[in-house]
Design a protein around this motif. Structure first.
Motif, PDB file in Angstrom:
ATOM      1  N   LEU A 113      -3.982  38.002  23.237  1.00 56.16           N
ATOM      2  CA  LEU A 113      -5.045  38.151  22.251  1.00 56.16           C
ATOM      3  C   LEU A 113      -6.231  37.286  22.643  1.00 56.16           C
ATOM      4  O   LEU A 113      -6.087  36.077  22.793  1.00 56.16           O
ATOM      5  N   SER A 114      -7.388  37.901  22.853  1.00 58.50           N
ATOM      6  CA  SER A 114      -8.615  37.147  23.116  1.00 58.50           C
ATOM      7  C   SER A 114      -9.432  37.131  21.837  1.00 58.50           C
ATOM      8  O   SER A 114      -9.654  38.178  21.220  1.00 58.50           O
ATOM      9  N   ILE A 115      -9.861  35.931  21.456  1.00 62.37           N
ATOM     10  CA  ILE A 115     -10.515  35.734  20.164  1.00 62.37           C
ATOM     11  C   ILE A 115     -11.817  34.975  20.345  1.00 62.37           C
ATOM     12  O   ILE A 115     -11.862  33.973  21.060  1.00 62.37           O
ATOM     13  N   ASP A 116     -12.860  35.434  19.661  1.00 62.83           N
ATOM     14  CA  ASP A 116     -14.117  34.688  19.583  1.00 62.83           C
ATOM     15  C   ASP A 116     -13.986  33.748  18.391  1.00 62.83           C
ATOM     16  O   ASP A 116     -13.809  34.186  17.255  1.00 62.83           O
ATOM     17  N   THR A 117     -14.065  32.447  18.651  1.00 58.39           N
ATOM     18  CA  THR A 117     -13.851  31.448  17.605  1.00 58.39           C
ATOM     19  C   THR A 117     -15.151  30.882  17.044  1.00 58.39           C
ATOM     20  O   THR A 117     -15.121  29.951  16.244  1.00 58.39           O
ATOM     21  N   ALA A 118     -16.287  31.440  17.449  1.00 62.94           N
ATOM     22  CA  ALA A 118     -17.584  30.876  17.057  1.00 62.94           C
ATOM     23  C   ALA A 118     -17.754  30.771  15.547  1.00 62.94           C
ATOM     24  O   ALA A 118     -18.323  29.800  15.052  1.00 62.94           O
ATOM     25  N   THR A 119     -17.264  31.745  14.808  1.00 63.02           N
ATOM     26  CA  THR A 119     -17.449  31.740  13.352  1.00 63.02           C
ATOM     27  C   THR A 119     -16.167  31.390  12.606  1.00 63.02           C
ATOM     28  O   THR A 119     -16.101  31.541  11.387  1.00 63.02           O
ATOM     29  N   MET A 120     -15.176  30.910  13.318  1.00 59.67           N
ATOM     30  CA  MET A 120     -13.872  30.658  12.721  1.00 59.67           C
ATOM     31  C   MET A 120     -13.931  29.515  11.706  1.00 59.67           C
ATOM     32  O   MET A 120     -14.597  28.509  11.928  1.00 59.67           O
ATOM     33  N   SER A 121     -13.202  29.679  10.615  1.00 60.24           N
ATOM     34  CA  SER A 121     -13.189  28.678   9.546  1.00 60.24           C
ATOM     35  C   SER A 121     -12.146  27.587   9.773  1.00 60.24           C
ATOM     36  O   SER A 121     -12.104  26.616   9.028  1.00 60.24           O
ATOM     37  N   LEU A 122     -11.297  27.736  10.779  1.00 64.66           N
ATOM     38  CA  LEU A 122     -10.264  26.749  11.105  1.00 64.66           C
ATOM     39  C   LEU A 122     -10.516  26.189  12.495  1.00 64.66           C
ATOM     40  O   LEU A 122     -11.226  26.795  13.297  1.00 64.66           O
ATOM     41  N   GLU A 123      -9.880  25.070  12.790  1.00 64.70           N
ATOM     42  CA  GLU A 123      -9.856  24.569  14.161  1.00 64.70           C
ATOM     43  C   GLU A 123      -8.867  25.433  14.938  1.00 64.70           C
ATOM     44  O   GLU A 123      -7.955  26.036  14.355  1.00 64.70           O
ATOM     45  N   ILE A 124      -9.015  25.479  16.251  1.00 60.60           N
ATOM     46  CA  ILE A 124      -8.136  26.305  17.079  1.00 60.60           C
ATOM     47  C   ILE A 124      -6.676  25.913  16.897  1.00 60.60           C
ATOM     48  O   ILE A 124      -5.807  26.770  16.728  1.00 60.60           O
ATOM     49  N   ASP A 125      -6.392  24.611  16.903  1.00 63.15           N
ATOM     50  CA  ASP A 125      -4.999  24.184  16.762  1.00 63.15           C
ATOM     51  C   ASP A 125      -4.419  24.563  15.401  1.00 63.15           C
ATOM     52  O   ASP A 125      -3.232  24.856  15.281  1.00 63.15           O
ATOM     53  N   GLU A 126      -5.257  24.608  14.369  1.00 61.93           N
ATOM     54  CA  GLU A 126      -4.784  25.021  13.045  1.00 61.93           C
ATOM     55  C   GLU A 126      -4.424  26.505  13.041  1.00 61.93           C
ATOM     56  O   GLU A 126      -3.422  26.906  12.439  1.00 61.93           O
ATOM     57  N   LEU A 127      -5.244  27.320  13.714  1.00 63.72           N
ATOM     58  CA  LEU A 127      -4.936  28.748  13.809  1.00 63.72           C
ATOM     59  C   LEU A 127      -3.629  28.955  14.567  1.00 63.72           C
ATOM     60  O   LEU A 127      -2.772  29.730  14.136  1.00 63.72           O
ATOM     61  N   VAL A 128      -3.466  28.247  15.679  1.00 62.62           N
ATOM     62  CA  VAL A 128      -2.236  28.364  16.469  1.00 62.62           C
ATOM     63  C   VAL A 128      -1.029  27.983  15.610  1.00 62.62           C
ATOM     64  O   VAL A 128      -0.011  28.677  15.611  1.00 62.62           O
ATOM     65  N   GLU A 129      -1.144  26.910  14.840  1.00 64.17           N
ATOM     66  CA  GLU A 129      -0.044  26.484  13.967  1.00 64.17           C
ATOM     67  C   GLU A 129       0.272  27.541  12.909  1.00 64.17           C
ATOM     68  O   GLU A 129       1.437  27.801  12.620  1.00 64.17           O
ATOM     69  N   LYS A 130      -0.772  28.157  12.333  1.00 64.54           N
ATOM     70  CA  LYS A 130      -0.548  29.201  11.325  1.00 64.54           C
ATOM     71  C   LYS A 130       0.188  30.393  11.927  1.00 64.54           C
ATOM     72  O   LYS A 130       1.103  30.945  11.323  1.00 64.54           O
ATOM     73  N   ILE A 131      -0.227  30.789  13.125  1.00 63.53           N
ATOM     74  CA  ILE A 131       0.431  31.922  13.781  1.00 63.53           C
ATOM     75  C   ILE A 131       1.874  31.552  14.122  1.00 63.53           C
ATOM     76  O   ILE A 131       2.796  32.335  13.892  1.00 63.53           O
ATOM     77  N   GLU A 132       2.078  30.348  14.658  1.00 65.55           N
ATOM     78  CA  GLU A 132       3.430  29.901  15.016  1.00 65.55           C
ATOM     79  C   GLU A 132       4.367  29.850  13.817  1.00 65.55           C
ATOM     80  O   GLU A 132       5.567  30.052  13.958  1.00 65.55           O
ATOM     81  N   SER A 133       3.824  29.565  12.651  1.00 69.09           N
ATOM     82  CA  SER A 133       4.670  29.422  11.460  1.00 69.09           C
ATOM     83  C   SER A 133       5.121  30.766  10.895  1.00 69.09           C
ATOM     84  O   SER A 133       5.979  30.805  10.011  1.00 69.09           O
ATOM     85  N   MET A 134       4.586  31.852  11.407  1.00 70.66           N
ATOM     86  CA  MET A 134       4.983  33.173  10.921  1.00 70.66           C
ATOM     87  C   MET A 134       6.416  33.471  11.355  1.00 70.66           C
ATOM     88  O   MET A 134       6.828  33.131  12.466  1.00 70.66           O
ATOM     89  N   GLU A 135       7.156  34.118  10.485  1.00 68.90           N
ATOM     90  CA  GLU A 135       8.578  34.362  10.714  1.00 68.90           C
ATOM     91  C   GLU A 135       8.852  35.170  11.988  1.00 68.90           C
ATOM     92  O   GLU A 135       9.799  34.885  12.715  1.00 68.90           O
ATOM     93  N   ALA A 136       8.039  36.153  12.289  1.00 65.97           N
ATOM     94  CA  ALA A 136       8.287  37.025  13.439  1.00 65.97           C
ATOM     95  C   ALA A 136       7.756  36.451  14.755  1.00 65.97           C
ATOM     96  O   ALA A 136       8.003  37.004  15.816  1.00 65.97           O
TER      97      ALA A 136
END
Length: 147
Positions: A113-136
């Motif tokens: 997944l390639s993502i443009d983070t310019a307008t992101m409301s989270l820090e990159i590490d926070e997004l990674v943590e959110k994705i990692e915490s998903m059950e699947a």
């Protein structure tokens, strides 16, 4: 996953190998050298030292301008798991640029997944943590970044 922290360190505080890694990366990015072997030879650095530090040391200007990241995600093959993961990315106000999914084998698929983070409301590490915490989701790796 342990949250990665970044530090601003003055150049003269870096080890010689770290400084030479930055020099080699600059040669490669500028196109003056096309191969890692050529770049490390010119700056007097071993390839093993280059590979040890290449993903961990960055010039300050690089860290402030990077807006595009590439994630590698191992995802269980469940109905709706990809959609839920993309919804998490959308909630963070990130813009998906490209997505590639392998055919699920043994109940798992790899997503790039390639993502443009310019307008992101989270820090990159926070997004990674959110994705990692998903059950699947089994694993998330940041495999690239740039502008």
């Amino acid at each position: 996953m342990t949250r990665k922290k970044f530090y601003l360190v003055r150049e003269d505080m870096l080890t010689e190998a770290m400084q030479k890694t930055l020099e080699a990366k600059a040669l490669l990015e500028s196109g003056k050298k096309r191969k890692i072997n050529e770049a490390v030879h010119e700056v007097g650095l071993s390839r093993s030292a280059f590979y040890k530090y290449k993903d961990g040391v960055f010039p300050f200007h690089t860290m402030t301008k990077e807006k595009i990241i590439t994630l590698s995600i191992n995802l269980e093959d469940r109905s709706g798991s990809l959609s839920a993961m993309l919804a998490t990315v959308a909630e963070a106000e990130a813009n998906v640029l490209t997505i590639n999914q392998t055919i699920p084998l043994q109940g798992r698929a790899n997503i790039t997944l390639s993502i443009d983070t310019a307008t992101m409301s989270l820090e990159i590490d926070e997004l990674v943590e959110k994705i990692e915490s998903m059950e699947a989701v089994e694993k998330v790796e940041l495999v690239g970044s740039g502008s």
